[in-house]
Motif scaffolding. Structure first.
Motif, PDB file in Angstrom:
ATOM      1  N   THR A  22      37.508  50.875  34.879  1.00 62.02           N
ATOM      2  CA  THR A  22      37.331  51.427  36.222  1.00 62.02           C
ATOM      3  C   THR A  22      38.568  51.113  37.050  1.00 62.02           C
ATOM      4  N   LYS A  23      39.177  52.176  37.648  1.00 60.81           N
ATOM      5  CA  LYS A  23      40.394  52.031  38.440  1.00 60.81           C
ATOM      6  C   LYS A  23      40.242  52.799  39.747  1.00 60.81           C
ATOM      7  N   ILE A  76      32.776  65.315  31.662  1.00 63.37           N
ATOM      8  CA  ILE A  76      33.497  65.009  32.903  1.00 63.37           C
ATOM      9  C   ILE A  76      32.552  65.271  34.065  1.00 63.37           C
ATOM     10  N   ARG A  77      32.426  64.282  34.969  1.00 65.37           N
ATOM     11  CA  ARG A  77      31.634  64.455  36.186  1.00 65.37           C
ATOM     12  C   ARG A  77      32.469  64.005  37.374  1.00 65.37           C
ATOM     13  N   ILE A  78      32.551  64.880  38.374  1.00 67.75           N
ATOM     14  CA  ILE A  78      33.336  64.590  39.578  1.00 67.75           C
ATOM     15  C   ILE A  78      32.465  64.898  40.784  1.00 67.75           C
ATOM     16  N   GLU A  79      32.453  63.985  41.760  1.00 68.22           N
ATOM     17  CA  GLU A  79      31.710  64.194  42.991  1.00 68.22           C
ATOM     18  C   GLU A  79      32.527  63.684  44.170  1.00 68.22           C
ATOM     19  N   ILE A 124      35.315  55.987  30.052  1.00 68.01           N
ATOM     20  CA  ILE A 124      34.384  55.435  29.071  1.00 68.01           C
ATOM     21  C   ILE A 124      34.818  55.910  27.688  1.00 68.01           C
ATOM     22  N   LYS A 125      35.331  54.981  26.887  1.00 64.33           N
ATOM     23  CA  LYS A 125      35.719  55.279  25.507  1.00 64.33           C
ATOM     24  C   LYS A 125      34.575  54.889  24.579  1.00 64.33           C
ATOM     25  N   ARG A 126      34.169  55.807  23.713  1.00 61.15           N
ATOM     26  CA  ARG A 126      33.049  55.537  22.825  1.00 61.15           C
ATOM     27  C   ARG A 126      33.452  55.776  21.379  1.00 61.15           C
ATOM     28  N   GLY A 127      32.886  54.913  20.493  1.00 62.42           N
ATOM     29  CA  GLY A 127      33.124  55.041  19.063  1.00 62.42           C
ATOM     30  C   GLY A 127      34.319  54.216  18.612  1.00 62.42           C
ATOM     31  N   GLU A 163      34.017  59.652  34.803  1.00 62.89           N
ATOM     32  CA  GLU A 163      33.186  59.730  36.000  1.00 62.89           C
ATOM     33  C   GLU A 163      34.093  59.407  37.181  1.00 62.89           C
ATOM     34  N   VAL A 164      34.313  60.413  38.040  1.00 63.57           N
ATOM     35  CA  VAL A 164      35.337  60.315  39.072  1.00 63.57           C
ATOM     36  C   VAL A 164      34.713  60.588  40.433  1.00 63.57           C
TER      37      VAL A 164
END
Length: 403
Positions: free
Chosen positions: A184-185, A204-207, A219-222, A261-262
């Motif tokens: 998170t930055k 991708i989610r932006i609000e 979020i890096k997965r795997g 998530e931004v």
């Protein structure tokens, strides 16, 4: 006693000059009463050298009025020209002359075949594309007007953490578990700025929010923690522009996806998202100019009132325009998927929708007629008081506009 004809003896009446039976004259005529005589076919010109003062003649010395009116020398009969003999075949049979009508018929036949097979190819391609399982469908389509072409996922960037512009996002303070790494930055972003995000694979989610800074959660997965650490995220920031992108080597270490998530200031000027395989959600971005281009994935927009231009090659698009929205021109494009618009009752706009292979469904309260074309359907009309245009174009999929 009546006189009789000296020639045939027929009875003559008083004053009769010619016999009615044989036509012979009944008396001798003076020079003034001589009967009309037939002129000969050839007549010599008068021998007098002094012209008659009563006769007239043209100044050029041509024929005068005393000449006979009939022609003395008629042109001889000229036979019509013999048509040129056409070449004959070895058997002595002359080929039929070429017919313009037959040549025109062949031209029409060729044009009809071209039109028929061209239309059949288009319809057949759409039919088989629709019946073919999705995993075998290959879409090669030109970008729609006004939509930028799909750029490469990301150019090569330096891997130096201290490179300044184009620096890598550090993993300090990251939450690391067995299956995922969360970074998170926050970055300053003043009003009227721009934000760009490029991804390879991951949602991708932006609000929008009221802070004058951007909060980016990665979020890096795997894969293993070491593989996730080796997968770098590049940040570019200069002036009032912030850009985040995933490096192309994501699959090299076994990392499955990178999600974003931004949170962004609501008073941004531009927002651009490009991804190969992502579901994109935007909410509450107010009047920012938005551009979303996704090869595979769904697009969801909620309360996005600025200029919008979206395109997904394989996926659905859903748009929600709420109450009090004063929207700018918006264009939604789809290649293989459905497009749905939900409009608040007080929305004012000019709507135009087109499909190539799909249906258009519009609620009756909007009073917009859907027309069927030879290929696909179209609809155009005014919603509310009218206003900015909302254009929806879909190739293989349905369009729905509801309240």
């Amino acid at each position: 006693m009546a006189d009789k004809c000296n020639n045939c003896g027929a009875e003559l009446f008083e004053g009769q000059q010619f016999c009615r039976a044989c036509g012979a004259p009944t008396r001798q005529f003076s020079g003034e009463d001589l009967p009309t005589q037939m002129l000969p076919g050839q007549q010599q010109p008068p021998q007098a050298t002094v012209p008659d003062p009563l006769s007239t003649a043209p100044l050029s010395g041509g024929r005068d009025t005393s000449d006979p009116v009939y022609a003395t020398n008629f042109p001889r009969y000229q036979p019509p020209p013999v048509p040129q003999q056409r070449p004959t075949s070895p058997g002595g049979i002359q080929p039929p002359p070429p017919s313009r009508r037959r040549s025109r018929v062949w031209v029409y036949v060729v044009l009809a075949l071209l039109v028929f097979f061209g239309g059949a190819s288009l319809l057949g391609g759409l039919f088989f594309a629709k019946r073919t399982p999705q995993r075998f469908v290959k879409v090669n389509a030109r970008p729609h007007v006004g939509v930028p072409p799909m750029p490469p996922p990301h150019p090569q960037h330096p891997r130096d953490r201290d490179a300044g512009e184009g620096a890598l996002v550090g993993d300090e303070g990251a939450e690391v578990s067995a299956n995922q790494t969360i970074i998170t930055k926050t970055y300053p972003l003043a009003p009227g700025g721009s934000f760009e995000l490029r991804n390879i694979n991951g949602d991708i989610r932006i609000e929008g929010w009221d802070e004058q800074q951007a909060e980016v959660k990665i979020i890096k997965r795997g894969g293993s923690p070491e593989a996730r650490d080796a997968l770098k995220i590049v940040r570019e920031q200069s002036g009032n522009r912030l850009a985040i992108s995933t490096t192309p080597e994501m699959r090299a270490g076994g990392v499955e996806e990178v999600r974003y998530e931004v949170k962004l200031p609501r008073n941004l000027r531009e927002l651009e998202i490009i991804s190969n395989n992502s579901n994109v959600e935007l909410a509450d971005t107010n009047d920012a100019s938005v551009s979303v281009v996704v090869q595979r994935g769904n697009i969801g927009l909620e309360d996005v009132n600025g200029m919008v231009n979206t395109r997904t090659m394989k996926g659905n698009t859903k748009v929600l325009i709420g109450e009090g929205a004063r929207i700018a021109p918006q264009v939604f494009n789809g290649i293989n998927g459905n497009i749905e618009l939900e409009l608040a009752p007080d929305v004012n706009a000019e709507v135009k929708a087109e499909t190539v292979s799909g249906n258009i469904d519009i609620d009756e309260e909007f009073d917009i007629k859907v027309e069927k074309r030879m290929v696909g359907q179209q609809a155009a009309g005014r919603i509310g008081k009218g206003g900015q245009p909302i254009v929806i174009k879909n190739v293989s999929g349905n369009i729905k506009i509801k309240s």
